[in-house]
Write a protein that holds these residues in place. Structure first.
Motif, PDB file in Angstrom:
ATOM      1  N   SER A  46       0.841  -1.191   0.000  1.00 34.80           N
ATOM      2  CA  SER A  46       0.000   0.000   0.000  1.00 34.80           C
ATOM      3  C   SER A  46       0.880   1.246   0.000  1.00 34.80           C
ATOM      4  O   SER A  46       2.060   1.207   0.375  1.00 34.80           O
ATOM      5  CB  SER A  46      -0.900   0.027   1.230  1.00 34.80           C
ATOM      6  OG  SER A  46      -0.125   0.210   2.409  1.00 34.80           O
ATOM      7  N   THR A  47       0.301   2.356  -0.417  1.00 33.59           N
ATOM      8  CA  THR A  47       1.056   3.606  -0.391  1.00 33.59           C
ATOM      9  C   THR A  47       1.366   4.022   1.040  1.00 33.59           C
ATOM     10  O   THR A  47       2.392   4.647   1.303  1.00 33.59           O
ATOM     11  CB  THR A  47       0.280   4.720  -1.102  1.00 33.59           C
ATOM     12  OG1 THR A  47      -1.063   4.761  -0.607  1.00 33.59           O
ATOM     13  CG2 THR A  47       0.243   4.470  -2.601  1.00 33.59           C
ATOM     14  N   ARG A  48       0.490   3.666   1.978  1.00 35.75           N
ATOM     15  CA  ARG A  48       0.761   3.993   3.384  1.00 35.75           C
ATOM     16  C   ARG A  48       1.996   3.247   3.875  1.00 35.75           C
ATOM     17  O   ARG A  48       2.871   3.824   4.540  1.00 35.75           O
ATOM     18  CB  ARG A  48      -0.451   3.637   4.245  1.00 35.75           C
ATOM     19  CG  ARG A  48      -0.197   3.862   5.740  1.00 35.75           C
ATOM     20  CD  ARG A  48      -1.444   3.615   6.561  1.00 35.75           C
ATOM     21  NE  ARG A  48      -2.471   4.613   6.303  1.00 35.75           N
ATOM     22  CZ  ARG A  48      -3.635   4.657   6.944  1.00 35.75           C
ATOM     23  NH1 ARG A  48      -3.919   3.754   7.876  1.00 35.75           N
ATOM     24  NH2 ARG A  48      -4.510   5.591   6.661  1.00 35.75           N
ATOM     25  N   SER A  49       2.089   1.962   3.524  1.00 33.49           N
ATOM     26  CA  SER A  49       3.253   1.180   3.928  1.00 33.49           C
ATOM     27  C   SER A  49       4.521   1.736   3.300  1.00 33.49           C
ATOM     28  O   SER A  49       5.573   1.796   3.933  1.00 33.49           O
ATOM     29  CB  SER A  49       3.070  -0.282   3.522  1.00 33.49           C
ATOM     30  OG  SER A  49       1.967  -0.845   4.184  1.00 33.49           O
ATOM     31  N   LEU A  50       4.413   2.148   2.051  1.00 28.37           N
ATOM     32  CA  LEU A  50       5.572   2.734   1.383  1.00 28.37           C
ATOM     33  C   LEU A  50       6.003   4.021   2.065  1.00 28.37           C
ATOM     34  O   LEU A  50       7.189   4.223   2.347  1.00 28.37           O
ATOM     35  CB  LEU A  50       5.249   3.029  -0.082  1.00 28.37           C
ATOM     36  CG  LEU A  50       6.346   3.847  -0.776  1.00 28.37           C
ATOM     37  CD1 LEU A  50       7.507   2.956  -1.161  1.00 28.37           C
ATOM     38  CD2 LEU A  50       5.821   4.596  -1.966  1.00 28.37           C
ATOM     39  N   ALA A  51       5.048   4.909   2.337  1.00 25.55           N
ATOM     40  CA  ALA A  51       5.379   6.187   2.966  1.00 25.55           C
ATOM     41  C   ALA A  51       6.054   5.960   4.319  1.00 25.55           C
ATOM     42  O   ALA A  51       7.029   6.645   4.662  1.00 25.55           O
ATOM     43  CB  ALA A  51       4.124   7.034   3.129  1.00 25.55           C
ATOM     44  N   GLN A  52       5.553   4.992   5.078  1.00 22.83           N
ATOM     45  CA  GLN A  52       6.155   4.692   6.374  1.00 22.83           C
ATOM     46  C   GLN A  52       7.584   4.184   6.204  1.00 22.83           C
ATOM     47  O   GLN A  52       8.490   4.564   6.964  1.00 22.83           O
ATOM     48  CB  GLN A  52       5.296   3.661   7.111  1.00 22.83           C
ATOM     49  CG  GLN A  52       3.955   4.202   7.569  1.00 22.83           C
ATOM     50  CD  GLN A  52       3.045   3.132   8.144  1.00 22.83           C
ATOM     51  OE1 GLN A  52       3.291   1.929   7.963  1.00 22.83           O
ATOM     52  NE2 GLN A  52       1.986   3.549   8.826  1.00 22.83           N
ATOM     53  N   ALA A  53       7.809   3.334   5.193  1.00 22.59           N
ATOM     54  CA  ALA A  53       9.151   2.811   4.950  1.00 22.59           C
ATOM     55  C   ALA A  53      10.111   3.928   4.561  1.00 22.59           C
ATOM     56  O   ALA A  53      11.257   3.968   5.020  1.00 22.59           O
ATOM     57  CB  ALA A  53       9.104   1.744   3.859  1.00 22.59           C
ATOM     58  N   LEU A  54       9.651   4.840   3.727  1.00 22.94           N
ATOM     59  CA  LEU A  54      10.498   5.956   3.314  1.00 22.94           C
ATOM     60  C   LEU A  54      10.830   6.874   4.488  1.00 22.94           C
ATOM     61  O   LEU A  54      11.970   7.326   4.638  1.00 22.94           O
ATOM     62  CB  LEU A  54       9.811   6.759   2.204  1.00 22.94           C
ATOM     63  CG  LEU A  54       9.662   6.067   0.842  1.00 22.94           C
ATOM     64  CD1 LEU A  54       8.794   6.894  -0.079  1.00 22.94           C
ATOM     65  CD2 LEU A  54      11.024   5.801   0.210  1.00 22.94           C
ATOM     66  N   PRO A 271       7.094  11.231   0.359  1.00 18.62           N
ATOM     67  CA  PRO A 271       5.856  11.815   0.867  1.00 18.62           C
ATOM     68  C   PRO A 271       5.811  13.318   0.632  1.00 18.62           C
ATOM     69  O   PRO A 271       6.839  13.988   0.647  1.00 18.62           O
ATOM     70  CB  PRO A 271       5.910  11.495   2.366  1.00 18.62           C
ATOM     71  CG  PRO A 271       6.836  10.321   2.481  1.00 18.62           C
ATOM     72  CD  PRO A 271       7.855  10.512   1.400  1.00 18.62           C
ATOM     73  N   GLY A 272       4.613  13.828   0.402  1.00 18.63           N
ATOM     74  CA  GLY A 272       4.438  15.254   0.157  1.00 18.63           C
ATOM     75  C   GLY A 272       4.298  15.604  -1.312  1.00 18.63           C
ATOM     76  O   GLY A 272       3.997  16.745  -1.652  1.00 18.63           O
TER      77      GLY A 272
END
Length: 281
Positions: A46-54, A271-272
């Protein structure tokens, strides 16, 4: 499948699922590798998981689909009744996806035209949609390719990112450009040009950069009939507000899509992100 020409694209087109289903468009997933684990975009991360990883600075990379994956999709489409395939993909300057599709096309059971659109995100999506709409009216493979290339040729994509660091890490923008942006504490506006992501303007604050992004998109739209997509990563409020303002100031607006980018594009922008795609009909 009711038509003879089938349309294939990849997961970076970010077309709404209902739109893809309605037009029978097939999507081939790219891969995101997070901490050594390979995951298919759109289904396994998910994009949420990606954002958290980044945000946690975990190692994140992306990779193209293999020729074998493309070959399997082409086979399935042919078995469903297609006698020709138009395969439209993100810029070959940004990914090896196009090359993998070309290799697979050589062994496909039906003729396949592979097209480097030079685009990404809904700039690619609008091109795939144009090809699908042409196919639905009985167009040949060549005619569907022409429709897609015409749409891509008139489409513009602009991006705001909070930092150039992610693009630098992924090799999508030069280290010198990224360092200059950080040193001057500016907020960069980027554009997709010649299939590559390059600098457009540098603005001093985030609010001024987003206002300028809106102005550039509205100017590009002019009074023509256009479709617009507003993309974001982990910035839904910013995206919604920008979309509302564009609705108010673009007189020829036909369709407006607001969506979060997937993991592949997000991995390179961070993110952003805010992006605007302007695509004349």
């Amino acid at each position: 499948m009711s038509r003879h020409v089938a349309i294939v694209t990849d997961s970076t087109a970010y077309l709404p699922p209902r739109t893809m289903e309605r037009h029978g468009i097939t999507s081939v997933p790219l891969t995101v590798v997070v901490g050594g684990q390979a995951l298919d975009e759109g289904t396994e991360i998910s994009t949420r998981s990606l954002a958290q990883a980044l945000q946690k600075r975990r190692p994140v990379t992306t990779s193209r689909p293999s020729p074998q994956v493309f070959a399997e999709h082409y086979r399935k489409v042919a078995e469903a009744g297609a006698t020709g395939i138009v395969s439209l993909h993100l810029s070959a300057e940004l990914s090896g996806t196009y090359d993998a599709a070309v290799l697979a096309a050589r062994e496909a059971p039906v003729p396949v035209r592979v097209v480097d659109t030079g685009m990404v995100a809904m700039a690619l999506g609008f091109s795939a949609l144009a090809a699908a709409e042409a196919a639905e009216t009985g167009s040949t493979v060549d005619e569907a390719v022409t429709a897609a290339e015409k749409r891509a040729g008139s489409t513009a994509a602009y991006f705001y990112v909070d930092t150039l660091d992610y693009l630098r890490r992924g090799g999508r923008i030069g280290a010198a450009q990224a360092l200059l942006g950080s040193a001057l504490a500016v907020k960069p506006l980027l554009q997709l040009e010649g299939g590559r992501i390059g600098p457009l303007e540098k603005v001093r604050t985030a609010s001024k950069a987003i206002a300028r992004l809106e102005e550039i998109a509205a100017d590009r739209a002019g009074g023509a009939q256009v479709d617009i997509a507003v993309h974001h990563l982990a910035a839904p409020d910013r995206a919604s507000a920008l979309a509302d303002r564009l609705r108010a100031r673009v007189p020829g607006l036909a369709d407006l899509h607001v969506s979060e980018v997937g993991a592949v594009i997000g991995a390179h922008t961070g993110p952003g992100l805010l992006g605007v795609v302007v695509s004349p009909r």
